[in-house]
Design an enzyme around this catalytic site. Structure first.
Site, PDB file in Angstrom:
ATOM      1  N   PRO A 102       0.837  -1.211   0.000  1.00  0.00           N
ATOM      2  CA  PRO A 102       0.000   0.000   0.000  1.00  0.00           C
ATOM      3  C   PRO A 102       0.864   1.249   0.000  1.00  0.00           C
ATOM      4  CG  PRO A 102       0.080  -0.983   2.202  1.00  0.00           C
ATOM      5  CD  PRO A 102       0.837  -1.906   1.291  1.00  0.00           C
ATOM      6  N   MET A 103       0.455   2.261  -0.741  1.00  0.00           N
ATOM      7  CA  MET A 103       1.169   3.539  -0.699  1.00  0.00           C
ATOM      8  C   MET A 103       0.165   4.670  -0.779  1.00  0.00           C
ATOM      9  SD  MET A 103       4.833   3.305  -2.531  1.00  0.00           S
ATOM     10  CE  MET A 103       4.490   2.589  -4.101  1.00  0.00           C
ATOM     11  N   GLU A 104       0.054   5.358   0.348  1.00  0.00           N
ATOM     12  CA  GLU A 104      -0.884   6.467   0.459  1.00  0.00           C
ATOM     13  C   GLU A 104      -0.539   7.541  -0.571  1.00  0.00           C
ATOM     14  OE1 GLU A 104      -0.563   9.545   2.947  1.00  0.00           O
ATOM     15  OE2 GLU A 104      -2.571  10.094   2.269  1.00  0.00           O
ATOM     16  N   CYS A 141       2.984   3.131   9.589  1.00  0.00           N
ATOM     17  CA  CYS A 141       3.113   4.494   9.066  1.00  0.00           C
ATOM     18  C   CYS A 141       4.034   5.337   9.961  1.00  0.00           C
ATOM     19  CB  CYS A 141       1.727   5.139   8.968  1.00  0.00           C
ATOM     20  SG  CYS A 141       1.821   6.800   8.281  1.00  0.00           S
ATOM     21  N   LYS A 199       0.029  -4.903   9.159  1.00  0.00           N
ATOM     22  CA  LYS A 199       1.349  -4.580   8.617  1.00  0.00           C
ATOM     23  C   LYS A 199       2.096  -3.770   9.653  1.00  0.00           C
ATOM     24  CE  LYS A 199       3.528  -2.632   4.477  1.00  0.00           C
ATOM     25  NZ  LYS A 199       3.706  -1.188   4.576  1.00  0.00           N
ATOM     26  N   GLY A 245       9.878  -4.538   1.959  1.00  0.00           N
ATOM     27  CA  GLY A 245      11.014  -3.616   2.044  1.00  0.00           C
ATOM     28  C   GLY A 245      12.106  -4.025   1.076  1.00  0.00           C
ATOM     29  N   GLU A 246      12.418  -3.139   0.132  1.00  0.00           N
ATOM     30  CA  GLU A 246      13.478  -3.400  -0.858  1.00  0.00           C
ATOM     31  C   GLU A 246      13.193  -4.628  -1.710  1.00  0.00           C
ATOM     32  OE1 GLU A 246      16.218  -1.352  -1.487  1.00  0.00           O
ATOM     33  OE2 GLU A 246      15.118  -0.028  -0.161  1.00  0.00           O
TER      34      GLU A 246
HETATM   35  C1  LIG Z   1       4.668   7.244  -0.527  1.00  0.00           C
HETATM   36  C2  LIG Z   1       4.479   6.049   0.335  1.00  0.00           C
HETATM   37  C3  LIG Z   1       3.244   5.806   0.911  1.00  0.00           C
HETATM   38  C4  LIG Z   1       3.040   4.694   1.731  1.00  0.00           C
HETATM   39  N1  LIG Z   1       1.813   4.458   2.272  1.00  0.00           N
HETATM   40  C5  LIG Z   1       1.599   3.343   3.026  1.00  0.00           C
HETATM   41  C6  LIG Z   1       0.323   3.036   3.560  1.00  0.00           C
HETATM   42  O1  LIG Z   1      -0.672   3.726   3.345  1.00  0.00           O
HETATM   43  N2  LIG Z   1       0.200   1.934   4.330  1.00  0.00           N
HETATM   44  C7  LIG Z   1       1.243   1.097   4.588  1.00  0.00           C
HETATM   45  O2  LIG Z   1       1.070   0.091   5.289  1.00  0.00           O
HETATM   46  N3  LIG Z   1       2.473   1.354   4.084  1.00  0.00           N
HETATM   47  C8  LIG Z   1       2.670   2.446   3.312  1.00  0.00           C
HETATM   48  N4  LIG Z   1       3.907   2.691   2.782  1.00  0.00           N
HETATM   49  C9  LIG Z   1       5.007   1.722   2.996  1.00  0.00           C
HETATM   50  C10 LIG Z   1       5.099   0.714   1.859  1.00  0.00           C
HETATM   51  O3  LIG Z   1       3.944  -0.100   1.790  1.00  0.00           O
HETATM   52  C11 LIG Z   1       6.322  -0.212   2.045  1.00  0.00           C
HETATM   53  O4  LIG Z   1       6.194  -0.837   3.299  1.00  0.00           O
HETATM   54  C12 LIG Z   1       7.624   0.565   2.006  1.00  0.00           C
HETATM   55  O5  LIG Z   1       7.680   1.412   0.903  1.00  0.00           O
HETATM   56  C13 LIG Z   1       8.820  -0.376   2.028  1.00  0.00           C
HETATM   57  O6  LIG Z   1       9.043  -0.964   0.818  1.00  0.00           O
HETATM   58  P1  LIG Z   1      10.230  -0.481  -0.189  1.00  0.00           P
HETATM   59  O7  LIG Z   1      11.534  -0.573   0.536  1.00  0.00           O
HETATM   60  O8  LIG Z   1      10.092  -1.509  -1.277  1.00  0.00           O
HETATM   61  O9  LIG Z   1       9.871   0.898  -0.616  1.00  0.00           O
HETATM   62  C14 LIG Z   1       4.117   3.799   1.977  1.00  0.00           C
HETATM   63  C15 LIG Z   1       5.366   4.057   1.374  1.00  0.00           C
HETATM   64  C16 LIG Z   1       5.557   5.151   0.565  1.00  0.00           C
HETATM   65  C17 LIG Z   1       6.913   5.372  -0.049  1.00  0.00           C
END
Ligand SMILES: Cc1cc2nc3c(=O)[nH]c(=O)nc-3n(C[C@H](O)[C@H](O)[C@H](O)COP(=O)(O)O)c2cc1C
Length: 202
Positions: free
Chosen positions: A7-9, A98, A139, A200-201
Site C-alpha cells: 500500500p502507498m498512500e 506508518c 502490517k 522492504g526493498e
Molecule cells: C509514498 C508512500 C506511501 C506509503 N503508504 C503506506 C500506507 O498507506 N500503508 C502502509 O502500510 N504502508 C505504506 N507505505 C510503505 C510501503 O507499503 C512499504 O512498506 C515501504 O515502501 C517499504 O518498501 P520499499 O523498501 O520496497 O519501498 C508507503 C510508502 C511510501 C513510499
C-alpha cells in the site's frame, strides 16, 4: 509464493490498482489507509478509498483488495472493521507501519509498536467485530525507536487473531533508507505460526 502490492498512500489508489493488476503478476492489493478517529465514518469514505467494494472487493481483473484501517482506539477500529465487512470487504488490514509525524502524534501507525499490548487490543477488537470468514491482517515495521520489537509485536498480533502479518523490515527511525533488514523478518517468522510476508526493498 504470493506477491502483494504494497500500500502507498497518495500513490496506490484505485486507478493504479486497476492498471497494475491488469498488467498481471499481483496476487493481492491493499487500499490506502482509512484513518479512524473518534467518530464513525460514513460509507462514502469507505467507497472512496475502496471503490472495489462495489465489485466484491476485486479489481476488474479479479485481484482481491484488502481494506486498510489506521487508528488506535480498539472500539472504533472494531466498529470500522465491521462496517468495512458489511460494505463488502473480504479482508481488513491494520496499519502499524506508518512513520508520518502527524499520524504518530495522534497515536496511529508505527508509534503503536512501542505498545504491543495496545496493538493486541486493536487487532483483537477488530477480529471480534469482523465476521469469521473475513481475515484480519496487519502490517508493521521492526519497531519505532529501533529494530528490537519485531518478535514481541508479531506475537502480540498473532495472539490477537491476526491471520497474516506483513513485516516492513525497517524501524520507524530507519524510514525508507536502504537496506531492509530481512534477517529480522526471519526472527519474527520463527516466533509465530501465522503467515508472515516480507516487505522492504523487494
Ligand atoms: C509514498 C508512500 C506511501 C506509503 N503508504 C503506506 C500506507 O498507506 N500503508 C502502509 O502500510 N504502508 C505504506 N507505505 C510503505 C510501503 O507499503 C512499504 O512498506 C515501504 O515502501 C517499504 O518498501 P520499499 O523498501 O520496497 O519501498 C508507503 C510508502 C511510501 C513510499
Amino acid at each position: 509464493m504470493r506477491i502483494i502490492l504494497a500500500p502507498m498512500e497518495g500513490l496506490v489508489d484505485a486507478p493504479i490498482r486497476e492498471t497494475l493488476t491488469k498488467v498481471g503478476g499481483i496476487d493481492r492489493c491493499v487500499t490506502e489507509f482509512i484513518r479512524v478517529t473518534h467518530s464513525m465514518l460514513p460509507p462514502r469514505v469507505f467507497y472512496k478509498f475502496a471503490p472495489e467494494l462495489h465489485n466484491h472487493s476485486l479489481t476488474r481483473v479479479g485481484t482481491p483488495v484488502a481494506v486498510q484501517l489506521l487508528g488506535s482506539d480498539p472500539e472504533q477500529m472494531g466498529w470500522h472493521g465491521n462496517r468495512a465487512a458489511e460494505l463488502g470487504a473480504t479482508q481488513v488490514d491494520i496499519n502499524f507501519g506508518c512513520p508520518a509525524k502527524t499520524v504518530n502524534k495522534h497515536k496511529g501507525g508505527c508509534v503503536l509498536m512501542r505498545e504491543p499490548e495496545l496493538m493486541h487490543n486493536i487487532v483483537a477488537a477488530v477480529r471480534k467485530a469482523v465476521p469469521e470468514g473475513v481475515p484480519v491482517t496487519a502490517k508493521m515495521r521492526l519497531g519505532y525507536d529501533d529494530r528490537s520489537m519485531g518478535v514481541a509485536c508479531a506475537q502480540a498480533l498473532e495472539a490477537a487473531g491476526a491471520e497474516e502479518i506483513v513485516i516492513h523490515a525497517r524501524s520507524k527511525v530507519d524510514g525508507y533508507k536502504p537496506p531492509a533488514y530481512w534477517e529480522e523478518i526471519a526472527k519474527a517468522r520463527e516466533a509465530v505460526k501465522c503467515k508472515v510476508i516480507a516487505n522492504g526493498e523487494i
